[in-house]
Design a protein around this motif. Structure first.
Motif, PDB file in Angstrom:
ATOM      1  N   GLU A 129      39.184  -0.823  11.606  1.00 11.86           N
ATOM      2  CA  GLU A 129      38.341  -1.201  10.482  1.00 11.86           C
ATOM      3  C   GLU A 129      38.597  -0.237   9.338  1.00 11.86           C
ATOM      4  O   GLU A 129      39.003   0.907   9.556  1.00 11.86           O
ATOM      5  N   ALA A 130      38.372  -0.721   8.135  1.00  8.41           N
ATOM      6  CA  ALA A 130      38.580   0.141   6.966  1.00  8.41           C
ATOM      7  C   ALA A 130      37.730  -0.354   5.814  1.00  8.41           C
ATOM      8  O   ALA A 130      37.384  -1.535   5.734  1.00  8.41           O
ATOM      9  N   TYR A 131      37.387   0.571   4.953  1.00  6.66           N
ATOM     10  CA  TYR A 131      36.659   0.248   3.719  1.00  6.66           C
ATOM     11  C   TYR A 131      37.440   0.866   2.573  1.00  6.66           C
ATOM     12  O   TYR A 131      37.821   2.028   2.633  1.00  6.66           O
ATOM     13  N   ALA A 132      37.706   0.083   1.562  1.00  2.29           N
ATOM     14  CA  ALA A 132      38.359   0.632   0.376  1.00  2.29           C
ATOM     15  C   ALA A 132      37.647   0.097  -0.846  1.00  2.29           C
ATOM     16  O   ALA A 132      37.211  -1.047  -0.864  1.00  2.29           O
ATOM     17  N   ALA A 133      37.520   0.948  -1.841  1.00  6.40           N
ATOM     18  CA  ALA A 133      36.765   0.556  -3.035  1.00  6.40           C
ATOM     19  C   ALA A 133      37.528   0.932  -4.282  1.00  6.40           C
ATOM     20  O   ALA A 133      38.305   1.880  -4.289  1.00  6.40           O
ATOM     21  N   VAL A 134      37.309   0.151  -5.325  1.00  2.53           N
ATOM     22  CA  VAL A 134      37.883   0.469  -6.630  1.00  2.53           C
ATOM     23  C   VAL A 134      36.752   0.608  -7.641  1.00  2.53           C
ATOM     24  O   VAL A 134      35.643   0.130  -7.415  1.00  2.53           O
ATOM     25  N   GLU A 135      37.057   1.272  -8.727  1.00  8.40           N
ATOM     26  CA  GLU A 135      36.088   1.364  -9.821  1.00  8.40           C
ATOM     27  C   GLU A 135      36.224   0.087 -10.644  1.00  8.40           C
ATOM     28  O   GLU A 135      37.049  -0.018 -11.538  1.00  8.40           O
ATOM     29  N   HIS A 136      35.404  -0.852 -10.293  1.00  9.32           N
ATOM     30  CA  HIS A 136      35.364  -2.163 -10.928  1.00  9.32           C
ATOM     31  C   HIS A 136      34.640  -1.981 -12.269  1.00  9.32           C
ATOM     32  O   HIS A 136      33.870  -1.043 -12.414  1.00  9.32           O
ATOM     33  N   PRO A 137      34.860  -2.846 -13.243  1.00  8.83           N
ATOM     34  CA  PRO A 137      34.109  -2.684 -14.505  1.00  8.83           C
ATOM     35  C   PRO A 137      32.594  -2.617 -14.316  1.00  8.83           C
ATOM     36  O   PRO A 137      31.888  -2.035 -15.125  1.00  8.83           O
ATOM     37  N   LYS A 138      32.083  -3.226 -13.233  1.00  8.09           N
ATOM     38  CA  LYS A 138      30.639  -3.262 -13.032  1.00  8.09           C
ATOM     39  C   LYS A 138      30.144  -2.150 -12.133  1.00  8.09           C
ATOM     40  O   LYS A 138      28.946  -1.934 -12.028  1.00  8.09           O
ATOM     41  N   GLY A 139      31.032  -1.475 -11.455  1.00 11.18           N
ATOM     42  CA  GLY A 139      30.605  -0.434 -10.532  1.00 11.18           C
ATOM     43  C   GLY A 139      31.587  -0.328  -9.398  1.00 11.18           C
ATOM     44  O   GLY A 139      32.768  -0.576  -9.574  1.00 11.18           O
ATOM     45  N   GLU A 140      31.079   0.009  -8.219  1.00 13.79           N
ATOM     46  CA  GLU A 140      31.981   0.156  -7.085  1.00 13.79           C
ATOM     47  C   GLU A 140      32.134  -1.178  -6.368  1.00 13.79           C
ATOM     48  O   GLU A 140      31.179  -1.700  -5.802  1.00 13.79           O
ATOM     49  N   PHE A 141      33.329  -1.704  -6.384  1.00 15.03           N
ATOM     50  CA  PHE A 141      33.615  -2.942  -5.676  1.00 15.03           C
ATOM     51  C   PHE A 141      34.454  -2.576  -4.469  1.00 15.03           C
ATOM     52  O   PHE A 141      35.533  -2.033  -4.599  1.00 15.03           O
TER      53      PHE A 141
END
Lengths: 198, 422
Positions: B354-366
Motif C-alpha cells: 500500500e502507498a499514499y502519495a500527495a501533490v500540492e494541488h491548487p486547492k490543497g493536498e490531493f
C-alpha cells in the motif's frame, strides 16, 4: 529522509510498546496498527506529544478486506485507515484499526481528537457501514436520500441494485431493480510469480 | 391598559441550491437562519457522486487515469499526477528527468487554470462581472496548451505511470480561415502559434504578469470587493490545522505549509519559487495568497521552459512492463509486441502493498491511497480530496455571518464538486 523514518519508527516503538499491535515501515511510510480498545488514548498521545505532534488528520477511510484476507489481523474484515500529518516535524503516519466484529463493525469516534473526522466517519459509515460510537451526527453523506446498503463493500455489485426513472403514469420518479448486466472486459488477475514482470 | 402583541420570532430553515448560480455546481445547503444571520449550515453533498473509487477497483490501473481528470475538473492534470505518483511509488519506478520537468510545467499551468476559474467565479459571485471575462480569456490559451500536448482541451489523460504520454510537440495547431474569420484575422490569431509549444507557453508567461496586474487593479483596492471579503470567514491557524485545511486555505491563515517545499516531489527542489502566506485568515487574505501563487507559478513555468529547451531525452520510463514500447519497436521486435498486447489487455500488476502519495494541488493536498493485493486492478483506491474537509468546515466558517457572506465563503473555499463527491 530514510534516517528520520527510522528514528520516528524507533520513537513510536519505544513509546507505545505493548499498546500497539504492529508497526512496519515500507516505501518510506510508517504504518502502525492499534487495538480497538485503547485507540482514542493512543491517538491523543499521537496528537499531543511534541515528538509526534500529529495535529492534522489528512484522511480517514474504510477498507473492506473481505477478498484480501490479512492473516496477521486474524482475517478481520473491516478496517479504518487514518493518514496523519505533523506540520512541525514534517512527518506522516498511517494508523490502522481493525473492527473486532465483522457483522457489526463499530469503532470509537475520532471526532473528539480531530474535528474533521466528522465527515470522514460519515463517509465511512455511508459507504462501508462502519459505525462510530458517540459520533455527533452519523448520517449518510454521499449516497442518495433513502439509499439501502453500503455500496463500497466488496459484496455490493458494481452496477448497484436499483435504478431510477421517471414514470409518466405515476408522475413521479420510481426505483426499480437494475436491468443491466455487469460488464467486465478485463478479468481481475493476481500473478504471484514475477510480480509485475508478468 | 395597552396590550403589546409581540410576534414570536423563530429561526427558519432555508434551502440553498442545488441549482443555484453561486453553489458552484450541485451544492445543497440547508440553512438555519435567524433573520438574515446564519445559525447553522448543513451541506447535503453527494449529488455528483459517481463512485470513482469503486469503479477503479474494477478497472486496470491505466484505465483509471481518465477518471482522475474528472475528479476536480478544473485542475485535471494535477489529479492524474497524484494517482500516477502513487503507482510509481508502489512499483518503485523511476521517472525520466524530462518527464518530471514536463509534469511540473503542466502542474503549474494547471494551477493557473484553476486559480483563474476560482478568481472569475469568486468575483462573479460577489458581484464583479468583468474579472470573469478576463480570466476566461487567459484560460483559453492554457487550454490550447493542453490540446497541443494531449489532444484534449480538458480531460487530458496525459500523465502515465512512468512519465507522460508523449514529448512536447514542436508545432502548435493553427487556426484555419473560415467564413466568419478572414485571413488577416486568422494571421493575427496565429501570430504566437508559429513556433513550438514551448514558444507559445513562453509567450504566454511573458504576457501573464500584466494580466494579473489587470485583475488586481479591478479587485485588490476595490472598495466593494474589500467590504465583501475583509474579515469574512476568518479561520485562525490552529483551527485551520485541526479542521484539516490544506493549500491556500491553510496558507491564508498564516501557516507556511506547501508540499512543493516541505516534501518536494518531481523537480520542485531544484526550482526557485516562494510560498505566499496570509495573515488574517479571511477571504481577502486567501484572495491575495492565490493571486501571488499565480505569479509564482508563472516563474516556475519560465524555469521549466528554459530547462526543457536544452535538455532533450526520454519522457516515459523504458520499463516496458509498465509503459508501452514505441510504435516502431513494436513493428520489428516480437517482445515489444507482446509487451504492448499484455499492457493493453491485462495491464500491469502491482506487488502486494500500500502507498499514499500527495501533490500540492491548487486547492490543497490531493492524495491517493492505493492498496494492492497483487492484481492488475487496485484492491482499494481512496482519493483524498482537498475540498472535502474545507466544505465540512463551512458550518464553522459561516456561523454568525450574513447570508450574502455565505456566497463569499463558498467562493473562497474554491469548491468543485467533482472532487468532493468523487
Amino acid at each position: 529522509m530514510s534516517q528520520s523514518i527510522k528514528k520516528q519508527t524507533q520513537s513510536l516503538k519505544s513509546f507505545f510498546k505493548k499498546k500497539m499491535l504492529s508497526i512496519d515501515e515500507d516505501k518510506g511510510e510508517i504504518t502502525i496498527t492499534f487495538d480497538q480498545k485503547n485507540i482514542i488514548e493512543s491517538l491523543r498521545f499521537l496528537r499531543d506529544r511534541p515528538e509526534f505532534d500529529f495535529k492534522q488528520l489528512i484522511d480517514l477511510c474504510g477498507v473492506d478486506y473481505q477478498e484480501y484476507k490479512i492473516a496477521a489481523q486474524d482475517e478481520k474484515r473491516f478496517c479504518v485507515v487514518c493518514h496523519l500529518l505533523s506540520l512541525s516535524n514534517n512527518q506522516r503516519l498511517r494508523v490502522k484499526v481493525f473492527a473486532d466484529d465483522d457483522e457489526f463493525p463499530i469503532f470509537p469516534t475520532m471526532t473528539e481528537v480531530w474535528p474533521n473526522a466528522d465527515w470522514y466517519e460519515r463517509e465511512a459509515f455511508d459507504l462501508f457501514g462502519l459505525m462510530f460510537e458517540d459520533h455527533p451526527d452519523l448520517r449518510r453523506l454521499l449516497t442518495d436520500y433513502g439509499f439501502v446498503g453500503h455500496p463500497f463493500r466488496k459484496d455490493f455489485p458494481m452496477i448497484g441494485k436499483v435504478e431510477v426513472r421517471y414514470d409518466p403514469t405515476l408522475k413521479r420518479v420510481i426505483y426499480e431493480p437494475v436491468s443491466i448486466d455487469e460488464r467486465n472486459n478485463v478479468p481481475r488477475l493476481i500473478r504471484d510469480e514475477g510480480i509485475h514482470r508478468g | 391598559m395597552k396590550v403589546f402583541i409581540v410576534a414570536e420570532i423563530k429561526n427558519y430553515t432555508m434551502n440553498f441550491g442545488p441549482q443555484h448560480p453561486a453553489a458552484h455546481g450541485v451544492l445543497r445547503l440547508v440553512l438555519e437562519m435567524d433573520g438574515e444571520v446564519i445559525q447553522r449550515v448543513d451541506p447535503h453533498i453527494g449529488l455528483l457522486h459517481r463512485a470513482t473509487e469503486k469503479l477503479a477497483e474494477n478497472r486496470t490501473y491505466l484505465q483509471s487515469v481518465p477518471y482522475m481528470d474528472r475528479l476536480d475538473y478544473v485542475s485535471m492534470m494535477m489529479n492524474e499526477h497524484a494517482y500516477v505518483m502513487t503507482i510509481e511509488k508502489l512499483l518503485q519506478l523511476k521517472v525520466p528527468i524530462r518527464a518530471q520537468y514536463i509534469r511540473v510545467l503542466f502542474d503549474e499551468i494547471t494551477r493557473i487554470l484553476n486559480h483563474l476559474l476560482w478568481l472569475g467565479a469568486h468575483a462573479l459571485d460577489v458581484g464583479a462581472m468583468t474579472v470573469f471575462l478576463y480570466a476566461f480569456r487567459e484560460r483559453e490559451d492554457l487550454f490550447d496548451c493542453y490540446e497541443a500536448v494531449s489532444g484534449a482541451r480538458m480531460h487530458a489523460a496525459y500523465y502515465r505511470p512512468g512519465g507522460v504520454y508523449r514529448d512536447l510537440p514542436s508545432k502548435m495547431p493553427q487556426f484555419q480561415p473560415s467564413k466568419k474569420q478572414s485571413a488577416s484575422e486568422i494571421n493575427k490569431l496565429n501570430k504566437n502559434r508559429t513556433g513550438s509549444l514551448l514558444d507559445f507557453i513562453e509567450d504566454f508567461s511573458k504576457r501573464f504578469p500584466t494580466y494579473v496586474d489587470e485583475y488586481e487593479t479591478l479587485l485588490t483596492d476595490n472598495r466593494i470587493w474589500k467590504q465583501r471579503t475583509v474579515g469574512i470567514g476568518v479561520v485562525d491557524p490552529e483551527r485551520a490545522v485541526a479542521l484539516g485545511m490544506t493549500g491556500p486555505m491553510l496558507r491564508g491563515s498564516g501557516v507556511e505549509w506547501d508540499l512543493r517545499k516541505k516534501q518536494p516531489y518531481e523537480t520542485y527542489s531544484k526550482l526557485n519559487f516562494k510560498i505566499p502566506i496570509g495573515k488574517e485568515g479571511d477571504c481577502y487574505d486567501r484572495y491575495l495568497v492565490r493571486m501571488e501563487e499565480m505569479r509564482e507559478s508563472n516563474k516556475i513555468i519560465k524555469q521549466c521552459i528554459d530547462w526543457l529547451r536544452v535538455n532533450p531525452g526520454p519522457v516515459i520510463s523504458n520499463d516496458n512492463k509498465v509503459s508501452p514500447p514505441s510504435r516502431s519497436e513494436m513493428k520489428e521486435d516480437m517482445e515489444s509486441m507482446i509487451h504492448h498486447f499484455k499492457l493493453f489487455t491485462e495491464g500491469f500488476h502491482i506487488p502486494k502493498g500500500e502507498a499514499y502519495a500527495a501533490v500540492e494541488h491548487p486547492k490543497g493536498e490531493f492524495g491517493t491511497y492505493i492498496i494492492s493485493d497483487g492484481a492488475n486492478k487496485p484492491y482499494r483506491l481512496k482519493i483524498r480530496a482537498p475540498g472535502f474537509p474545507h466544505l465540512a468546515a463551512i458550518n464553522e466558517m459561516t456561523k454568525g455571518h450574513m447570508l450574502s457572506d455565505l456566497v463569499a465563503i463558498i467562493g473562497t473555499q474554491d469548491i468543485v464538486f467533482g472532487e468532493i463527491d468523487r
